[in-house]
Design a protein around this motif. Structure first.
Motif, mmCIF file in Angstrom:
data_model
loop_
_atom_site.group_PDB
_atom_site.id
_atom_site.type_symbol
_atom_site.label_atom_id
_atom_site.label_comp_id
_atom_site.label_asym_id
_atom_site.label_seq_id
_atom_site.Cartn_x
_atom_site.Cartn_y
_atom_site.Cartn_z
ATOM 1 N N THR A 38 0.956 -0.958 0.041
ATOM 2 C CA THR A 38 0.584 0.000 -0.555
ATOM 3 C C THR A 38 1.443 0.904 0.345
ATOM 4 O O THR A 38 1.765 1.118 0.427
ATOM 5 C CB THR A 38 -1.350 0.057 1.182
ATOM 6 O OG1 THR A 38 -1.516 1.423 1.390
ATOM 7 C CG2 THR A 38 0.206 0.145 2.693
ATOM 8 N N LYS A 39 0.359 1.870 -0.987
ATOM 9 C CA LYS A 39 1.066 3.770 -1.092
ATOM 10 C C LYS A 39 0.620 4.434 0.360
ATOM 11 O O LYS A 39 0.818 5.293 -0.015
ATOM 12 C CB LYS A 39 1.362 4.152 -2.387
ATOM 13 C CG LYS A 39 1.062 2.759 -2.855
ATOM 14 C CD LYS A 39 1.960 3.461 -4.650
ATOM 15 C CE LYS A 39 2.157 3.079 -6.004
ATOM 16 N NZ LYS A 39 4.448 2.301 -5.756
ATOM 17 N N GLU A 40 -0.275 4.269 0.966
ATOM 18 C CA GLU A 40 -0.499 4.996 2.019
ATOM 19 C C GLU A 40 -0.126 5.443 3.139
ATOM 20 O O GLU A 40 -0.825 5.785 3.841
ATOM 21 C CB GLU A 40 -2.587 5.540 2.117
ATOM 22 C CG GLU A 40 -3.414 4.731 1.042
ATOM 23 C CD GLU A 40 -4.733 4.429 1.010
ATOM 24 O OE1 GLU A 40 -5.477 5.773 0.806
ATOM 25 O OE2 GLU A 40 -5.023 3.014 2.030
ATOM 26 N N GLY A 41 1.153 4.406 3.486
ATOM 27 C CA GLY A 41 1.390 5.139 4.311
ATOM 28 C C GLY A 41 2.595 6.242 4.740
ATOM 29 O O GLY A 41 2.366 6.783 3.286
ATOM 30 N N TYR A 95 -10.620 0.357 10.765
ATOM 31 C CA TYR A 95 -10.272 0.947 12.033
ATOM 32 C C TYR A 95 -11.583 1.908 12.917
ATOM 33 O O TYR A 95 -12.564 2.863 11.967
ATOM 34 C CB TYR A 95 -9.124 1.908 11.550
ATOM 35 C CG TYR A 95 -8.656 2.923 11.285
ATOM 36 C CD1 TYR A 95 -9.079 3.863 11.744
ATOM 37 C CD2 TYR A 95 -9.647 3.359 9.597
ATOM 38 C CE1 TYR A 95 -9.315 5.654 11.381
ATOM 39 C CE2 TYR A 95 -9.090 4.762 9.455
ATOM 40 C CZ TYR A 95 -8.748 5.617 10.220
ATOM 41 O OH TYR A 95 -9.432 6.841 9.530
ATOM 42 N N THR A 96 -11.270 1.978 14.131
ATOM 43 C CA THR A 96 -12.147 2.518 15.286
ATOM 44 C C THR A 96 -11.121 3.403 15.550
ATOM 45 O O THR A 96 -10.196 3.043 16.760
ATOM 46 C CB THR A 96 -13.325 2.116 16.068
ATOM 47 O OG1 THR A 96 -13.683 2.945 16.497
ATOM 48 C CG2 THR A 96 -12.374 0.915 15.968
ATOM 49 N N ILE A 107 -10.752 -2.739 13.579
ATOM 50 C CA ILE A 107 -8.974 -2.688 14.226
ATOM 51 C C ILE A 107 -9.752 -1.556 15.112
ATOM 52 O O ILE A 107 -8.960 0.088 14.701
ATOM 53 C CB ILE A 107 -9.004 -2.860 13.370
ATOM 54 C CG1 ILE A 107 -8.841 -3.791 11.711
ATOM 55 C CG2 ILE A 107 -7.440 -2.421 13.139
ATOM 56 C CD1 ILE A 107 -8.467 -5.510 12.623
ATOM 57 N N ASP A 108 -8.424 -1.573 16.189
ATOM 58 C CA ASP A 108 -8.520 -0.360 17.253
ATOM 59 C C ASP A 108 -7.106 0.575 16.619
ATOM 60 O O ASP A 108 -6.052 0.037 15.939
ATOM 61 C CB ASP A 108 -7.874 -0.356 18.890
ATOM 62 C CG ASP A 108 -9.756 -1.216 19.533
ATOM 63 O OD1 ASP A 108 -9.587 -0.464 19.185
ATOM 64 O OD2 ASP A 108 -9.020 -1.921 20.294
ATOM 65 N N ALA A 109 -7.217 1.585 16.305
ATOM 66 C CA ALA A 109 -5.933 2.488 15.933
ATOM 67 C C ALA A 109 -5.041 2.805 16.608
ATOM 68 O O ALA A 109 -5.435 2.363 17.754
ATOM 69 C CB ALA A 109 -6.575 4.064 15.339
ATOM 70 N N ASN A 116 -5.002 3.353 8.625
ATOM 71 C CA ASN A 116 -5.207 3.775 7.567
ATOM 72 C C ASN A 116 -4.987 2.479 6.414
ATOM 73 O O ASN A 116 -5.957 1.953 5.691
ATOM 74 C CB ASN A 116 -5.682 4.635 7.575
ATOM 75 C CG ASN A 116 -7.111 4.763 6.021
ATOM 76 O OD1 ASN A 116 -7.795 4.681 5.736
ATOM 77 N ND2 ASN A 116 -5.961 5.755 5.033
ATOM 78 N N ALA A 117 -4.272 2.728 6.347
ATOM 79 C CA ALA A 117 -3.327 1.785 5.393
ATOM 80 C C ALA A 117 -3.179 0.312 4.968
ATOM 81 O O ALA A 117 -3.213 0.285 4.093
ATOM 82 C CB ALA A 117 -1.675 2.632 5.362
ATOM 83 N N VAL A 118 -2.653 0.521 6.392
ATOM 84 C CA VAL A 118 -2.545 -1.562 6.660
ATOM 85 C C VAL A 118 -3.938 -1.749 6.815
ATOM 86 O O VAL A 118 -3.260 -2.792 5.940
ATOM 87 C CB VAL A 118 -2.427 -1.282 8.267
ATOM 88 C CG1 VAL A 118 -2.384 -3.124 8.573
ATOM 89 C CG2 VAL A 118 -0.535 -0.775 7.906
ATOM 90 N N THR A 119 -5.107 -1.465 7.013
ATOM 91 C CA THR A 119 -6.191 -2.167 6.522
ATOM 92 C C THR A 119 -6.957 -1.986 6.135
ATOM 93 O O THR A 119 -7.543 -3.016 5.178
ATOM 94 C CB THR A 119 -7.485 -1.095 8.019
ATOM 95 O OG1 THR A 119 -7.298 -0.516 9.467
ATOM 96 C CG2 THR A 119 -8.850 -1.012 7.514
ATOM 97 N N ASN A 120 -6.538 -1.172 5.137
ATOM 98 C CA ASN A 120 -6.903 -1.125 3.200
ATOM 99 C C ASN A 120 -6.377 -1.874 2.444
ATOM 100 O O ASN A 120 -6.613 -2.268 1.455
ATOM 101 C CB ASN A 120 -6.426 0.270 3.048
ATOM 102 C CG ASN A 120 -7.938 1.193 3.959
ATOM 103 O OD1 ASN A 120 -8.826 0.829 3.594
ATOM 104 N ND2 ASN A 120 -7.330 2.644 3.093
#
Length: 212
Positions: free
Chosen positions: A114-117, A170-171, A181-183, A192-196
């Motif tokens: 994922t490129k969102e990190g 995530y929450t 998933i607890d952030a 968000n990146a890992v969850t996506n």
């Protein structure tokens, strides 16, 4: 000897010196090239074996029940469909078939980037059984903020284990269901990146592998 003759001798000497220097450099270059080629041939197989070992260990981390793993061809999803599903920043890099001792398929290990990190690309494996249960994830590459996003392996990864859901979210207020998933506190972007990324792996499984 005349001055003109001296100049001719000097030019001849200079040319000879340049020719000699060029020859020496050429020999050094050839020898260096041969040595590099020799080193490559000697180290190529050990490096390949080490990479394969690391790959197998990463697979075992997310699919401990498997006895072996076989690389599959990645069936790249349609770009428009993939983007419409919300995964324009995620790619499927590799897919391994998880097999038991008899060769029966238990599920799959999917490598996602994922490129969102926050600090760049995050790359990890996702183990998914044939019935769609996520065994877990193992992070391979990450460069997030120390003490925050770098806690992804510690805080996020365990939360995906043994979950059978369509997708995750995530929450920040505490997970109340398997799909939540607890952030990581202070690292929402990483979360968000890992969850996506995990959702991209799940979507790939659901659209390309489930039912094979």
């Amino acid at each position: 000897m005349s001055e003109a003759a001296n100049q001719e001798v000097k030019k001849s000497t200079d040319f000879g010196g340049m020719f000699k220097d060029t020859g020496i450099l050429l020999v050094i270059t050839l020898v260096a090239g041969l040595l590099l080629g020799l080193v490559y041939q000697i180290t190529k197989e050990p490096i390949a074996l080490q990479k394969e070992k690391a790959k197998q260990e990463a697979c075992m981390e997310v699919f401990a029940d498997a006895s072996s793993f076989a690389e599959m061809e990645v069936m790249q999803p349609d770009a428009q469909e993939w983007s419409a599903a919300g995964f324009s920043q995620e790619t499927i890099d590799e897919v391994m078939e998880a097999q038991d001792a008899s060769g029966a398929v238990l599920g799959y290990v999917i490598t996602v980037t994922t490129k969102e990190g926050y600090g760049g690309d995050i790359r990890f494996t996702v183990g998914i059984t044939k019935d769609g249960t996520v065994n877990g994830i193992a992070i391979l590459e990450i460069a997030e903020t120390a003490g925050l996003g770098m806690r992804a392996e510690e805080v996020l990864a365990p939360q995906f284990a043994d979950k059978s859901v369509e997708q995750f979210e995530y929450t920040k207020s505490g997970a109340v269901s398997d799909s939540q998933i607890d952030a990581i506190s202070g690292a929402t972007i990483t979360t968000n990146a890992v969850t996506n990324g995990v959702n991209a792996g799940l979507y790939y499984f659901q659209s390309k592998l489930q039912g094979i």
